[in-house]
Design a protein around this motif. Structure first.
Motif, PDB file in Angstrom:
ATOM      1  N   VAL A  96      -3.038   0.283  -0.391  1.00  0.00           N
ATOM      2  CA  VAL A  96      -2.342  -0.987  -0.216  1.00  0.00           C
ATOM      3  C   VAL A  96      -1.905  -1.121   1.238  1.00  0.00           C
ATOM      4  O   VAL A  96      -2.041  -0.190   2.033  1.00  0.00           O
ATOM      5  CB  VAL A  96      -1.098  -1.069  -1.130  1.00  0.00           C
ATOM      6  CG1 VAL A  96      -1.491  -1.046  -2.600  1.00  0.00           C
ATOM      7  CG2 VAL A  96      -0.116   0.066  -0.816  1.00  0.00           C
ATOM      8  N   THR A 122       1.668  -2.036   3.314  1.00  0.00           N
ATOM      9  CA  THR A 122       3.092  -2.029   2.989  1.00  0.00           C
ATOM     10  C   THR A 122       3.939  -1.873   4.239  1.00  0.00           C
ATOM     11  O   THR A 122       3.504  -1.278   5.221  1.00  0.00           O
ATOM     12  CB  THR A 122       3.411  -0.884   2.002  1.00  0.00           C
ATOM     13  OG1 THR A 122       4.810  -0.912   1.688  1.00  0.00           O
ATOM     14  CG2 THR A 122       3.062   0.475   2.597  1.00  0.00           C
ATOM     15  N   ARG A 127      -1.080   4.076  -2.310  1.00  0.00           N
ATOM     16  CA  ARG A 127       0.084   3.643  -3.096  1.00  0.00           C
ATOM     17  C   ARG A 127       0.727   4.812  -3.822  1.00  0.00           C
ATOM     18  O   ARG A 127       0.047   5.609  -4.469  1.00  0.00           O
ATOM     19  CB  ARG A 127      -0.371   2.586  -4.110  1.00  0.00           C
ATOM     20  CG  ARG A 127       0.740   2.023  -4.975  1.00  0.00           C
ATOM     21  CD  ARG A 127       0.171   1.009  -5.954  1.00  0.00           C
ATOM     22  NE  ARG A 127       1.195   0.465  -6.822  1.00  0.00           N
ATOM     23  CZ  ARG A 127       0.944  -0.388  -7.814  1.00  0.00           C
ATOM     24  NH1 ARG A 127      -0.303  -0.797  -8.042  1.00  0.00           N
ATOM     25  NH2 ARG A 127       1.940  -0.829  -8.558  1.00  0.00           N
TER      26      ARG A 127
END
Length: 344
Positions: A267, A269, A281
Motif C-alpha cells: 500500500v 501510507t 501493509r
C-alpha cells in the motif's frame, strides 16, 4: 536512449542503486553496486554530518569506481496548522509505545536534516554524483557542487515537478513512478502523489528533453530494465531489488517481514513518517495510517522509537516495511549477482 551524464554514460551496467535511508544503502552496498558496473548511492537522510563523512570516506576506501550520495531537501511543515493533529497523533501512539516499552519521540519542527552542513560536506569530499529528493536545491548549492566537479541529479514524480527540476539544468533527472518502495519523492509533502508509473513518466518527459533520464519504481527484472531503456531511459534505479542483498544494511526483522507469508499486500501510507511511502501493509499501517498528519519529518520523529523497539523485538507488525511493487521477487544474493540478473 539519452546519455548526457558522463557518469551514467561510463557505466557498464545501466543500473543505479537507489539511495535507501535508514541504514540500508550503506558503504558496503554502494561500493558493491559500483564495483559491479552500476552506480552505487549512499543515503544521507537521517545521518549526521559526521556519520555521512565517515560513510563517504569508507565507500571511497572500498571502491575506485564512481558513486554518489543523496540528500533530503528540507521540509518546512506548517507548525501552526499541523501542531494539533501532531499532538493528537502522539496520543494515539501512546498505548503502542507503552506496550513496546518506549515513548513517542520528541519533535523538532525546525529540523533541516543538517542541510547546510551536508551541502558543504558534499562539496568538500566531492563524490561523483549528488542527487536530491523531496524537493529542489537552491541555485547556489547547485553551482557549488558543479564547481567541485560533481554531477547533479534531481528527482521528480510528475511532469510538473520534472519541468521545475529541468529548469535547474541537472546532469540527470530521476523519474520516480508510483510503483516505488519507500518514500515518494514528491516536492510537496502535503500533496498526494500523481498515480503515474515510470514508463508513463518516460513517455511524457523524454520527448521534450535531452537530459539523461533515470527510471525508478518497481524495477525487478531484466525485462523491466529493457522496457525502460527502450522508452528513453539512460539507466534505471533499483532499490527494492537490493533489499535482501548480502551487502544491504536491512535489519533482521525487516528481512523477515519481506519473506513473511502473512504479509501479502503493498500500500501507500503516511503512517510512519507523514510522507506518502510504498510499504507492505501491516497492523501499524491499518491502525495509524488514517490519522497520520502530513507533517514530515515530525511524524517520523514521533514514530521512530516505536519502530526501533519493534524491530529489536522481531515484531513485523509495527515496523515500516518499505517495498516497491513486485517485492516478492527480492533475492538473497550478492549485489553483483542481482545486478547481473537485472542486466538485459
Amino acid at each position: 536512449m539519452k546519455v548526457t551524464s558522463p557518469v551514467l554514460g561510463s557505466l557498464t551496467v545501466p543500473i543505479v542503486g537507489a539511495p535507501m535511508a535508514g541504514g540500508v544503502s550503506n558503504p558496503l552496498l554502494a561500493a558493491a553496486v559500483s564495483d559491479a558496473g552500476g552506480l552505487g548511492m549512499l543515503a544521507a537522510g537521517y545521518r549526521t554530518p559526521e556519520q555521512l563523512a565517515a560513510d563517504l570516506v569508507h565507500t571511497r576506501d572500498l571502491t575506485t569506481a564512481p558513486f554518489g550520495v543523496n540528500l533530503f531537501v528540507p521540509a518546512r511543515p506548517d507548525r501552526d496548522r499541523l501542531a494539533p493533529s501532531v499532538e493528537a497523533f502522539r496520543e494515539e501512539l501512546a498505548p503502542l509505545a507503552d506496550r513496546l516499552g518506549v515513548e513517542p519521540g520528541p519533535v523538532s519542527w525546525g529540523d533541516t536534516d543538517h542541510w547546510a552542513d551536508k551541502v558543504l560536506l558534499v562539496e568538500t569530499l566531492a563524490p561523483a554524483v549528488v542527487s536530491c529528493t523531496f524537493g529542489l536545491p537552491d541555485v547556489e548549492a547547485v553551482a557549488r557542487w558543479r564547481a567541485a566537479g560533481i554531477e547533479v541529479h534531481l528527482t521528480a514524480t510528475s511532469p510538473e515537478e520534472a519541468a521545475a527540476a529541468l529548469a535547474l539544468e541537472p546532469d540527470a533527472l530521476v523519474l520516480q513512478g508510483h510503483e516505488a518502495g519507500g518514500h515518494r519523492a514528491t516536492h510537496d509533502a502535503a500533496a498526494e502523489p500523481v498515480l503515474i508509473d515510470h514508463l508513463g513518466l518516460l513517455e511524457t518527459i523524454a520527448p521534450g528533453t535531452d537530459v539523461a533520464l533515470v527510471a525508478a519504481g518497481g524495477v525487478m527484472t531484466s525485462g523491466d530494465v529493457r522496457r525502460a531503456l527502450d522508452a528513453g531511459a539512460a539507466a534505471v534505479q533499483v532499490g527494492t531489488a537490493l533489499l535482501l542483498a548480502t551487502e544491504s544494511g536491512a535489519g533482521r526483522t525487516y528481512r523477515s517481514a519481506l519473506r513473511d507469508p502473512g504479509l501479502t499486500e503493498r500500500v501507500t501510507t503516511r503512517a510512519f513518517t507523514g510522507r506518502v511511502a510504498g510499504a507492505v501493509r501491516n497492523d501499524f499501517v491499518d491502525r495509524h495510517g488514517p490519522a497520520a498528519p502530513h507533517a514530515f519529518p515530525v511524524v517520523d520523529q514521533l514514530t521512530k522509537p516505536l519502530r526501533r523497539a519493534a524491530a529489536e523485538a522481531g515484531d513485523v507488525q509495527n515496523i515500516h516495511i518499505w517495498a516497491g511493487s513486485g517485492w516478492r521477487a527480492c533475492q538473497d544474493a550478492p549485489a553483483a549477482e542481482i545486478l547481473q540478473g537485472l542486466t538485459p
